[in-house]
Design a protein around this motif. Structure first.
Motif, PDB file in Angstrom:
ATOM      1  N   LEU A 241       0.864  -1.177   0.000  1.00 14.09           N
ATOM      2  CA  LEU A 241       0.000   0.000   0.000  1.00 14.09           C
ATOM      3  C   LEU A 241       0.905   1.233   0.000  1.00 14.09           C
ATOM      4  O   LEU A 241       1.701   1.413   0.918  1.00 14.09           O
ATOM      5  CB  LEU A 241      -0.876  -0.026   1.248  1.00 14.09           C
ATOM      6  N   ILE A 242       0.806   2.060  -1.029  1.00 12.92           N
ATOM      7  CA  ILE A 242       1.658   3.250  -1.123  1.00 12.92           C
ATOM      8  C   ILE A 242       0.861   4.464  -0.650  1.00 12.92           C
ATOM      9  O   ILE A 242      -0.077   4.909  -1.322  1.00 12.92           O
ATOM     10  CB  ILE A 242       2.156   3.480  -2.558  1.00 12.92           C
ATOM     11  N   THR A 243       1.230   4.971   0.521  1.00 13.23           N
ATOM     12  CA  THR A 243       0.554   6.144   1.067  1.00 13.23           C
ATOM     13  C   THR A 243       1.520   7.316   1.190  1.00 13.23           C
ATOM     14  O   THR A 243       1.262   8.271   1.927  1.00 13.23           O
ATOM     15  CB  THR A 243      -0.058   5.822   2.446  1.00 13.23           C
ATOM     16  N   ALA A 244       2.620   7.241   0.479  1.00 11.98           N
ATOM     17  CA  ALA A 244       3.654   8.280   0.533  1.00 11.98           C
ATOM     18  C   ALA A 244       3.359   9.392  -0.465  1.00 11.98           C
ATOM     19  O   ALA A 244       2.506   9.265  -1.344  1.00 11.98           O
ATOM     20  CB  ALA A 244       5.021   7.662   0.229  1.00 11.98           C
ATOM     21  N   SER A 245       4.076  10.501  -0.317  1.00  8.90           N
ATOM     22  CA  SER A 245       4.007  11.610  -1.257  1.00  8.90           C
ATOM     23  C   SER A 245       5.425  11.937  -1.704  1.00  8.90           C
ATOM     24  O   SER A 245       6.260  12.332  -0.905  1.00  8.90           O
ATOM     25  CB  SER A 245       3.360  12.829  -0.601  1.00  8.90           C
ATOM     26  N   SER A 246       5.707  11.723  -2.988  1.00  6.98           N
ATOM     27  CA  SER A 246       7.053  11.923  -3.502  1.00  6.98           C
ATOM     28  C   SER A 246       7.017  12.023  -5.016  1.00  6.98           C
ATOM     29  O   SER A 246       6.159  11.414  -5.669  1.00  6.98           O
ATOM     30  CB  SER A 246       7.960  10.755  -3.083  1.00  6.98           C
ATOM     31  N   ASP A 247       7.929  12.796  -5.586  1.00  7.59           N
ATOM     32  CA  ASP A 247       8.036  12.883  -7.043  1.00  7.59           C
ATOM     33  C   ASP A 247       8.834  11.721  -7.619  1.00  7.59           C
ATOM     34  O   ASP A 247       8.850  11.499  -8.829  1.00  7.59           O
ATOM     35  CB  ASP A 247       8.714  14.195  -7.451  1.00  7.59           C
ATOM     36  N   SER A 248       9.491  10.969  -6.749  1.00  5.08           N
ATOM     37  CA  SER A 248      10.390   9.907  -7.190  1.00  5.08           C
ATOM     38  C   SER A 248       9.620   8.693  -7.711  1.00  5.08           C
ATOM     39  O   SER A 248       8.550   8.340  -7.199  1.00  5.08           O
ATOM     40  CB  SER A 248      11.294   9.486  -6.028  1.00  5.08           C
ATOM     41  N   ASN A 249      10.201   8.038  -8.720  1.00  4.34           N
ATOM     42  CA  ASN A 249       9.642   6.779  -9.222  1.00  4.34           C
ATOM     43  C   ASN A 249      10.146   5.587  -8.421  1.00  4.34           C
ATOM     44  O   ASN A 249       9.719   4.458  -8.650  1.00  4.34           O
ATOM     45  CB  ASN A 249      10.046   6.590 -10.692  1.00  4.34           C
ATOM     46  N   GLN A 250      11.069   5.837  -7.489  1.00  2.57           N
ATOM     47  CA  GLN A 250      11.716   4.752  -6.750  1.00  2.57           C
ATOM     48  C   GLN A 250      10.735   3.964  -5.902  1.00  2.57           C
ATOM     49  O   GLN A 250      10.864   2.744  -5.758  1.00  2.57           O
ATOM     50  CB  GLN A 250      12.827   5.322  -5.866  1.00  2.57           C
ATOM     51  N   ILE A 251       9.729   4.648  -5.357  1.00  2.00           N
ATOM     52  CA  ILE A 251       8.808   3.969  -4.444  1.00  2.00           C
ATOM     53  C   ILE A 251       8.021   2.882  -5.162  1.00  2.00           C
ATOM     54  O   ILE A 251       7.857   1.767  -4.653  1.00  2.00           O
ATOM     55  CB  ILE A 251       7.865   4.987  -3.776  1.00  2.00           C
ATOM     56  N   VAL A 252       7.532   3.181  -6.369  1.00  2.00           N
ATOM     57  CA  VAL A 252       6.803   2.172  -7.132  1.00  2.00           C
ATOM     58  C   VAL A 252       7.732   1.032  -7.511  1.00  2.00           C
ATOM     59  O   VAL A 252       7.353  -0.142  -7.449  1.00  2.00           O
ATOM     60  CB  VAL A 252       6.160   2.795  -8.381  1.00  2.00           C
ATOM     61  N   SER A 253       8.962   1.355  -7.899  1.00  2.00           N
ATOM     62  CA  SER A 253       9.930   0.328  -8.260  1.00  2.00           C
ATOM     63  C   SER A 253      10.239  -0.574  -7.072  1.00  2.00           C
ATOM     64  O   SER A 253      10.270  -1.811  -7.201  1.00  2.00           O
ATOM     65  CB  SER A 253      11.213   0.984  -8.776  1.00  2.00           C
ATOM     66  N   GLN A 254      10.461   0.027  -5.908  1.00  2.00           N
ATOM     67  CA  GLN A 254      10.725  -0.761  -4.700  1.00  2.00           C
ATOM     68  C   GLN A 254       9.525  -1.641  -4.359  1.00  2.00           C
ATOM     69  O   GLN A 254       9.683  -2.812  -3.987  1.00  2.00           O
ATOM     70  CB  GLN A 254      11.033   0.167  -3.531  1.00  2.00           C
ATOM     71  N   SER A 255       8.328  -1.083  -4.492  1.00  2.00           N
ATOM     72  CA  SER A 255       7.115  -1.840  -4.186  1.00  2.00           C
ATOM     73  C   SER A 255       6.998  -3.070  -5.072  1.00  2.00           C
ATOM     74  O   SER A 255       6.614  -4.160  -4.610  1.00  2.00           O
ATOM     75  CB  SER A 255       5.880  -0.948  -4.361  1.00  2.00           C
ATOM     76  N   ALA A 256       7.346  -2.925  -6.334  1.00  2.00           N
ATOM     77  CA  ALA A 256       7.282  -4.059  -7.256  1.00  2.00           C
ATOM     78  C   ALA A 256       8.331  -5.109  -6.906  1.00  2.00           C
ATOM     79  O   ALA A 256       8.049  -6.319  -6.895  1.00  2.00           O
ATOM     80  CB  ALA A 256       7.482  -3.568  -8.689  1.00  2.00           C
ATOM     81  N   ARG A 257       9.539  -4.649  -6.595  1.00  2.00           N
ATOM     82  CA  ARG A 257      10.620  -5.599  -6.328  1.00  2.00           C
ATOM     83  C   ARG A 257      10.470  -6.323  -4.984  1.00  2.00           C
ATOM     84  O   ARG A 257      11.008  -7.411  -4.807  1.00  2.00           O
ATOM     85  CB  ARG A 257      11.967  -4.870  -6.396  1.00  2.00           C
ATOM     86  N   MET A 258       9.710  -5.740  -4.056  1.00  2.00           N
ATOM     87  CA  MET A 258       9.514  -6.404  -2.757  1.00  2.00           C
ATOM     88  C   MET A 258       8.275  -7.291  -2.750  1.00  2.00           C
ATOM     89  O   MET A 258       8.005  -7.989  -1.776  1.00  2.00           O
ATOM     90  CB  MET A 258       9.406  -5.377  -1.630  1.00  2.00           C
ATOM     91  N   SER A 259       7.525  -7.284  -3.859  1.00  2.00           N
ATOM     92  CA  SER A 259       6.289  -8.061  -3.924  1.00  2.00           C
ATOM     93  C   SER A 259       6.554  -9.508  -4.318  1.00  2.00           C
ATOM     94  O   SER A 259       7.522  -9.810  -5.021  1.00  2.00           O
ATOM     95  CB  SER A 259       5.324  -7.441  -4.945  1.00  2.00           C
ATOM     96  N   ARG A 260       5.688 -10.372  -3.892  1.00  2.00           N
ATOM     97  CA  ARG A 260       5.748 -11.765  -4.331  1.00  2.00           C
ATOM     98  C   ARG A 260       5.120 -11.869  -5.717  1.00  2.00           C
ATOM     99  O   ARG A 260       4.562 -10.903  -6.247  1.00  2.00           O
ATOM    100  CB  ARG A 260       4.989 -12.666  -3.364  1.00  2.00           C
ATOM    101  N   LYS A 261       5.188 -13.054  -6.314  1.00  2.00           N
ATOM    102  CA  LYS A 261       4.547 -13.273  -7.611  1.00  2.00           C
ATOM    103  C   LYS A 261       3.049 -13.048  -7.478  1.00  2.00           C
ATOM    104  O   LYS A 261       2.409 -13.495  -6.533  1.00  2.00           O
ATOM    105  CB  LYS A 261       4.800 -14.689  -8.113  1.00  2.00           C
TER     106      LYS A 261
END
Length: 293
Positions: A241-261
């Motif tokens: 669940l992304i509840t952050a506020s940021s201009d960076s694309n890193q958060i979405v990338s990190q969220s994908a890489r920490m997710s299971r299949k």
């Protein structure tokens, strides 16, 4: 006509002022409320404040979709017409706030769910007297204080995102961003029997989440992806669940890489959205944006 006080923000300067404005009238399906408590949603209202204080170019860069509309208008209507339209739009002031508690003082003729004298919560702005549609307010139980009830709209934002996640018993859900919405989210997820892991760049928010019993980490102190993979025995999170506020694309990338299949990612906050196809393709991840409440 009677007047009431309301917090107003200028889109030209970003300045916030307490103005006297006409008392709103009651429509057939609306409710008039005399406010007792109003909650500041720091993330949203701070974002609006920063937007208002930005230069015209800064405003354009913060709203790329609007910038594209302006460019198209220049092509069709010319520079002068476009500039005048933009200036007129920015000169419109905006009421702040969307978390209100008060007493019903008048109702429309078609309103059936509340009555005059009821204590209600609504999405009304910061003002002495507000008017809202009937379906955007609800009675407050006697056992709930005004201060607690003021969190209802914020809670509904978090709850809507959790409904989209649809977590199962014991699933691991990561919350990226431990601001007001994030802290409400982690508590709702924990109450839903999920294992919750939280991340934020603010040490005080991390410590507050820990006091609430949530495994939480400061992003500058750990690698969020590595920590989640470690804590889940190399499996990854069931949902993020992304509840952050940021201009960076890193958060979405990190969220994908920490997710299971076939994990789920739900966005509530405002972050950069340049997605990596490989991150989502290899795991068949789902990504959804919550419509708030």
């Amino acid at each position: 006509m009677s007047m009431n006080r309301q917090l107003i923000q200028s889109f030209v300067t970003g300045e916030i002022s307490l103005e006297k404005v006409p008392t709103p009238s009651v429509g057939r399906r609306t409710v008039l409320i005399s406010s007792t408590t109003s909650l500041v949603s720091l993330g949203t209202e701070k974002m609006l404040l920063e937007f208002g204080k930005a230069s015209l170019l800064g405003k354009a860069l913060k709203q790329p979709a609007r910038l594209k509309e302006a460019v198209n208008k220049v092509r069709t209507d010319g520079v002068r017409s476009t500039f005048d339209a933009v200036r007129t739009k920015l000169q419109q002031s905006m009421p702040l706030g969307y978390c209100n508690v008060g007493e019903v003082i008048s109702i429309g003729c078609d309103v059936t769910t509340v009555s005059v004298g009821d204590r209600v919560v609504s999405n009304g702005p910061h003002a002495d007297i507000v008017t809202v549609e009937e379906n955007l307010c609800a009675k407050v139980p006697d056992s709930v204080s005004d201060e607690a009830a003021a969190f209802t709209v914020v809670g509904s934002i978090a709850l809507q995102a959790i409904r989209l996640v649809a977590p199962g018993f014991g699933e691991v859900v990561v919350v990226m961003g431990l601001g007001l919405i994030g802290l409400v989210s982690v508590q709702l997820l924990a109450a839903s029997s999920c294992r919750v892991i939280g991340f934020d760049k603010d040490k005080s928010k991390v410590e507050l989440a820990r006091k609430l019993g949530i495994e939480s980490y400061k992003v500058d102190d750990v690698d969020p992806v590595g920590k989640v993979i470690e804590l889940t025995g190399q499996t990854g999170a069931d949902a993020v669940l992304i509840t952050a506020s940021s201009d960076s694309n890193q958060i979405v990338s990190q969220s994908a890489r920490m997710s299971r299949k076939r994990g789920k990612i739900v966005l509530v906050g405002v972050v950069g959205l340049h997605l990596s196809r490989d991150d989502f393709y290899e795991k068949e991840l789902s990504f959804q944006v919550s419509c708030s409440y």
